[in-house]
Design a protein around this motif. Sequence first.
Motif, PDB file in Angstrom:
ATOM      1  N   UNK A 272     -39.695  19.248  32.406  1.00  0.00           N
ATOM      2  CA  UNK A 272     -40.538  18.246  31.748  1.00  0.00           C
ATOM      3  C   UNK A 272     -41.551  18.935  30.844  1.00  0.00           C
ATOM      4  N   UNK A 273     -42.048  18.211  29.846  1.00  0.00           N
ATOM      5  CA  UNK A 273     -43.025  18.797  28.925  1.00  0.00           C
ATOM      6  C   UNK A 273     -44.279  19.227  29.681  1.00  0.00           C
ATOM      7  N   UNK A 274     -44.674  18.429  30.679  1.00  0.00           N
ATOM      8  CA  UNK A 274     -45.890  18.753  31.430  1.00  0.00           C
ATOM      9  C   UNK A 274     -45.707  20.066  32.192  1.00  0.00           C
ATOM     10  N   UNK A 275     -44.536  20.217  32.841  1.00  0.00           N
ATOM     11  CA  UNK A 275     -44.273  21.461  33.581  1.00  0.00           C
ATOM     12  C   UNK A 275     -44.203  22.643  32.623  1.00  0.00           C
ATOM     13  N   UNK A 276     -43.548  22.404  31.491  1.00  0.00           N
ATOM     14  CA  UNK A 276     -43.379  23.478  30.517  1.00  0.00           C
ATOM     15  C   UNK A 276     -44.750  23.949  30.018  1.00  0.00           C
ATOM     16  N   UNK A 277     -45.627  22.988  29.729  1.00  0.00           N
ATOM     17  CA  UNK A 277     -46.971  23.334  29.246  1.00  0.00           C
ATOM     18  C   UNK A 277     -47.691  24.185  30.300  1.00  0.00           C
ATOM     19  N   UNK A 278     -47.529  23.777  31.554  1.00  0.00           N
ATOM     20  CA  UNK A 278     -48.169  24.484  32.667  1.00  0.00           C
ATOM     21  C   UNK A 278     -47.614  25.910  32.795  1.00  0.00           C
ATOM     22  N   UNK A 279     -46.292  26.047  32.682  1.00  0.00           N
ATOM     23  CA  UNK A 279     -45.667  27.373  32.819  1.00  0.00           C
ATOM     24  C   UNK A 279     -46.089  28.279  31.666  1.00  0.00           C
ATOM     25  N   UNK A 280     -46.098  27.740  30.453  1.00  0.00           N
ATOM     26  CA  UNK A 280     -46.489  28.544  29.291  1.00  0.00           C
ATOM     27  C   UNK A 280     -47.934  29.029  29.449  1.00  0.00           C
ATOM     28  N   UNK A 281     -48.804  28.121  29.910  1.00  0.00           N
ATOM     29  CA  UNK A 281     -50.221  28.491  30.060  1.00  0.00           C
ATOM     30  C   UNK A 281     -50.402  29.562  31.133  1.00  0.00           C
ATOM     31  N   UNK A 282     -49.563  29.541  32.166  1.00  0.00           N
ATOM     32  CA  UNK A 282     -49.747  30.463  33.291  1.00  0.00           C
ATOM     33  C   UNK A 282     -48.975  31.773  33.122  1.00  0.00           C
ATOM     34  N   UNK A 283     -48.176  31.875  32.069  1.00  0.00           N
ATOM     35  CA  UNK A 283     -47.329  33.066  31.896  1.00  0.00           C
ATOM     36  C   UNK A 283     -48.015  34.132  31.048  1.00  0.00           C
ATOM     37  N   UNK A 284     -48.058  35.343  31.558  1.00  0.00           N
ATOM     38  CA  UNK A 284     -48.588  36.444  30.756  1.00  0.00           C
ATOM     39  C   UNK A 284     -47.976  37.738  31.266  1.00  0.00           C
ATOM     40  N   UNK A 285     -48.055  38.778  30.444  1.00  0.00           N
ATOM     41  CA  UNK A 285     -47.578  40.096  30.857  1.00  0.00           C
ATOM     42  C   UNK A 285     -48.697  41.099  30.618  1.00  0.00           C
TER      43      UNK A 285
END
Length: 535
Positions: A272-285
């Motif tokens: 879902x767009x909401x989950x995707x937004x959440x994953x993108x915000x929480x992803x970093x390296x």
Amino acid sequence: MTGRTTRADRLAHPTTRDAVRAVAEAHRACLRPVQLRRINTDTGQIDQILIPCGATLASLCPPCAERAKVLRAAQCAEGWHLDTEPIPGPPPPDEVQAMWVEHRAVAQAMRDQAEAAGEDTGELDELIAELDQEIASSGLRGKADPGTQRPRRHRSTRRRQDAPDLPKRKISPCTIGKTYTAKDGKVFRPSMFLTLTCPSYGRVGEDDTPADPASYDYQRAARDALHFAALFDRFTQNLRRVLGYDVQYFATIEPQQRLAPHVHVAMRGTVSRAELRQIIAATYHQVWWPAADEIRFEGDYLPVWYEARGGYLDPVTGELLPTWDEALDAITDDDQPRHVVRFGAKFDAQGVLAGSKASARCIGYLTKYLTKQLGDCHHPDTDAQREHVERLAEALRFEPCSPTCANWLRYGIQPKNPRPGLVPGACKGKAHRYDHLGYARRRVLVSRKWSGKTLADHRGDRQAWLTEMLGLPATDPAAYRWEQVGPDDDDYMPAGRRLLHAVADRLQWERALTEARRRARDALASEVSATGRAA
Ligand SMILES: [Zn+2]
Ligand SMILES: [Zn+2]
């Protein structure tokens, strides 16, 4: 008519060489064919075979690059909407395999006992080697006891990659997305097309060049490009964790007009767009490299190679510079990572159904630029765009691209595995080059269980189709030996002749294929009319 021609007249005629290339390109024959000698091991007969160069870049060979792109599109299409698992799990060992493994276990225990008792283990070691061979020939992969490996140095990656702020689910081994049932009972299995971008480095105008070049963060842009592949890796890990299954993807990396990389992803299943937004915000390296940013050596004042110690030293003090491992050891828990890569908040996501027009269009996007180097995807048309390229290239010139990069010397650190001749600003790493724009990793990233096939398998599928279409007998690969023919061989063909042969081969294939298609059409037509008469 004098019979004389002027230079201008002559130049108005194309050269035969150009014409051969044009004809070759029109018939999609390789422009740089490789000559092989095929020797029939039974009869000794020798044939000269020209095989395509296999280039993936159009700048090298347009027809081969186009074929490579079509192959990638086929690979992408085949995995995207799968409704069955592409790689069924391996079966349990059969009786014979189980028997060898049991023998192997007993032999190991006896050997280790003997060793502990200080006895000679030679005979048992031999037995174990034989059993390992039996195990391998029974069809099992890998070794029962791979032995003790030297501990690998994990310092830089082991250092905390803070856990992302995301729900953590157990990942099921399933790789197929969910289905949805419509009111009329029709079942859908949607997939997705995602585009993830880098963050903003400063406001850009309509031509995608910085409104204020002085405040545009070129250093961050350079570092993000260098580590973009690692960031995408983190993203897929997090995606799998949140969705709870082994999500599969076919992704391609391309530059945007502003020259920052972005990634197009064909993903099996949906998010879902909401989950995707959440994953993108929480992803970093986090890049745990030495944080050094202070320039210690530049211009003519550079570290010198000291052969006796196998390292670089400060030309004034004569002191050996810290080695790569020492610099890593000096990072403490209170330090910040040298760099943290994140995606931008902007993303694009759309659901795509199997066999739809949207699916074909997205595969077009995914493979559009694959025949070009990153730096050739967008041509700078204006001075502002040319200057933008230059500034990014300058930022990349002195940015360390890897632990072995010569640029570490600029900051007073010896690169990993140092060797003589390293000059900061002159690293040979691809990432520094104009045609790579900081991104030197693979352009196509495909997860392991995408289509269950390698690129070679997909190529084999196409060849098998052609062989069947033309009704050719399957050739036995064991019947031939192949040798590459080089300029020193008597039977070597110069480039011009190789190209003519490649065109002739191609014309022959085309005629055979047209003929085979005509026969298939005629057969179908007569079958239809026979059925009509019978009815
Ligand atoms: Zn070629
Ligand atoms: Zn480098």
